[in-house]
Motif scaffolding. Structure first.
Motif, short mmCIF file in Angstrom:
data_model
loop_
_atom_site.label_atom_id
_atom_site.label_comp_id
_atom_site.label_asym_id
_atom_site.label_seq_id
_atom_site.Cartn_x
_atom_site.Cartn_y
_atom_site.Cartn_z
N UNK A 68 0.89 -1.16 0.00
CA UNK A 68 0.00 0.00 0.00
C UNK A 68 0.93 1.21 0.00
N UNK A 69 0.41 2.35 -0.41
CA UNK A 69 1.25 3.55 -0.45
C UNK A 69 1.79 3.85 0.95
N UNK A 70 0.91 3.74 1.93
CA UNK A 70 1.31 4.08 3.30
C UNK A 70 2.41 3.14 3.81
N UNK A 71 2.22 1.83 3.56
CA UNK A 71 3.23 0.85 4.02
C UNK A 71 4.56 1.05 3.31
N UNK A 72 4.48 1.24 2.00
CA UNK A 72 5.71 1.41 1.21
C UNK A 72 6.47 2.66 1.67
N UNK A 73 5.71 3.71 1.98
CA UNK A 73 6.32 4.96 2.42
C UNK A 73 7.04 4.77 3.77
N UNK A 74 6.37 4.13 4.72
CA UNK A 74 6.98 3.92 6.04
C UNK A 74 8.19 2.98 5.94
N UNK A 75 8.07 1.98 5.09
CA UNK A 75 9.11 0.97 4.86
C UNK A 75 10.41 1.65 4.39
N UNK A 76 10.30 2.51 3.36
CA UNK A 76 11.53 3.15 2.84
C UNK A 76 12.05 4.20 3.82
N UNK A 77 11.14 4.85 4.56
CA UNK A 77 11.61 5.86 5.52
C UNK A 77 12.44 5.20 6.62
N UNK A 78 11.95 4.07 7.11
CA UNK A 78 12.71 3.35 8.14
C UNK A 78 14.06 2.87 7.59
N UNK A 79 14.03 2.35 6.36
CA UNK A 79 15.28 1.87 5.75
C UNK A 79 16.29 3.03 5.65
N UNK A 80 15.80 4.22 5.32
CA UNK A 80 16.72 5.35 5.20
C UNK A 80 17.30 5.78 6.55
#
Ligand SMILES: NC(=O)c1ccc[n+]([C@@H]2O[C@H](COP(=O)([O-])OP(=O)(O)OC[C@H]3O[C@@H](n4cnc5c(N)ncnc54)[C@H](OP(=O)(O)O)[C@@H]3O)[C@@H](O)[C@H]2O)c1
Length: 263
Positions: free
Chosen positions: A149-161
Motif C-alpha cells: 500500500x502507499x502508506x506501508x511502502x512509504x513507512x518501509x523506505x523511511x525506516x530503511x533510510x
C-alpha cells in the motif's frame, strides 16, 4: 569551494537548494532525469548528470561519473522524488518506489563514502522524513511483493533510510547524516503517478497550506553549513528524536546484507 551534490535538484526543494548554493559560490552537481528542467534553472555554472534513479544501472553510472570528476563531496542531498500510489516494477525488476527512494540512496551513500570521507565536515541530508516506526520495515520482503500500500511502502523506505544512517556513520564517524522532512506541505511539483483523490488534495491544499520551497529548505542550509557528526533527525529546523528499535544495529546490518544480495 564546497562540492554539493543534489539528487532531484532540477525541481522543488532540490532546485531551491541548487540555486542557493550556486549563489553562494559553491560547486553544485544536479542529478535528475530532465535536461529541460535543468536548463530552466538558469544554473549554467552547475553541472548536470542525467539519470533515472529508479534504475540501479543509472544510479551506478551517475556515481561512477561523480567519482571520475570529483575527489571530495562536502554535502550530498538526497531529494529525488516520484510518488507512486500503486506498486510498479522497473524494467530491471525492482519495485520502483523502493528503487528510487531507497536503493538509489543506498548506492549513493555507500558508493560515495570515500569522497565524503575526504571532506572536512561531510554531510548527507536524506529527505526521507524521519519518524517511521522501528518495525515499519519487512526484511523478508524488501521489495514489498505482498501487501503493498502507499502508506506501508512509504513507512518501509523511511525506516530503511534511517537504518542507512547507522551503516553510514559507523563507516565514517565524522559524517553528519540527517533524515529530514518539512514541518508542513511544501508547494512543489509533487511529481508522480497518483490517483485523482491525491491530485485534487494536493492541488487544493498546496496553495492554501503549502510553504515555498525556498522557505522550506532554509533549515537544510543551516544543517549543511554547520554539520554535527553523527545521526540526527529534523522536521524543519526542529530536532526530532531518532527512532530507536530493539535491534537497530542488527537491523541495519540485515538491511545491508539483504540489499547487497539483490542489486
Ligand atoms: N513537497 C512536500 O511537501 C514534501 C513533504 C515531505 C517530504 N518531501 C520530500 O522532499 C523531497 C523533495 O520533494 P519535492 O516535493 O521538492 O520534489 P519534486 O518537486 O516533486 O521534485 C522531484 C525531483 O526529483 C526528480 N526525480 C523524479 N523522479 C526521478 C527519477 N526517477 N530519477 C531522478 N530524479 C528524479 C525530479 O526531476 P526530473 O523530473 O528532472 O527527474 C525533481 O527534480 C522528496 O524526498 C520528498 O519525498 C516533500
Amino acid at each position: 569551494m564546497r562540492t554539493i551534490v543534489i539528487t532531484g535538484g532540477t525541481d522543488g526543494m532540490g532546485a531551491a537548494l541548487a540555486r542557493h548554493y550556486l549563489a553562494a559560490g559553491d560547486r553544485v552537481v544536479v542529478i535528475g532525469r530532465s535536461r529541460a528542467k535543468f536548463d530552466a534553472l538558469s544554473a549554467s555554472n552547475a553541472a548536470f548528470i542525467a539519470a533515472d534513479l529508479s534504475l540501479v544501472q543509472d544510479s551506478r553510472r551517475a556515481i561512477d561519473q561523480l567519482r571520475q570528476e570529483h575527489d571530495r563531496i562536502d554535502a550530498l542531498v538526497l531529494a529525488a522524488s516520484f510518488i507512486r500510489q500503486r506498486r510498479h516494477v522497473t524494467t530491471e525488476g525492482h519495485e520502483a518506489s523502493w528503487s528510487l527512494f531507497f536503493l538509489s540512496k543506498y548506492l549513493f551513500v555507500t558508493g560515495l563514502a570515500d569522497l565524503l570521507t575526504a571532506a572536512d565536515k561531510p554531510v548527507v541530508v536524506n529527505t526521507a522524513v524521519p519518524g517511521a516506526r522501528a518495525d515499519a520495515i519487512d526484511f523478508d520482503d524488501l521489495e514489498m511483493a505482498d501487501g503493498f500500500t502507499f502508506r506501508r511502502s512509504n513507512a518501509h523506505q523511511r525506516r530503511a533510510n534511517e537504518l542507512l544512517g547507522i551503516l553510514a556513520t559507523k563507516q565514517n564517524p565524522a559524517l553528519s547524516y540527517i533524515t529530514w522532512g518539512p514541518t508542513r506541505l511544501v508547494r512543489t511539483s509533487f511529481a508522480g503517478e497518483v490517483g485523482t483523490g491525491m491530485k485534487v488534495a494536493a492541488a487544493i491544499m498546496a496553495p492554501l497550506l503549502g510553504q515555498r520551497a525556498e522557505d522550506a529548505v532554509r533549515p537544510i542550509i543551516g544543517l549543511i553549513d554547520t554539520p554535527t557528526p553523527g545521526r540526527a533527525a529534523y522536521r524543519g529546523a526542529k530536532p526530532r528524536p531518532l527512532t530507536v528499535g530493539a535491534h537497530d544495529e542488527q537491523d541495519a546490518a540485515r538491511l545491508g546484507t539483504g540489499v547487497e544480495a539483490n542489486i
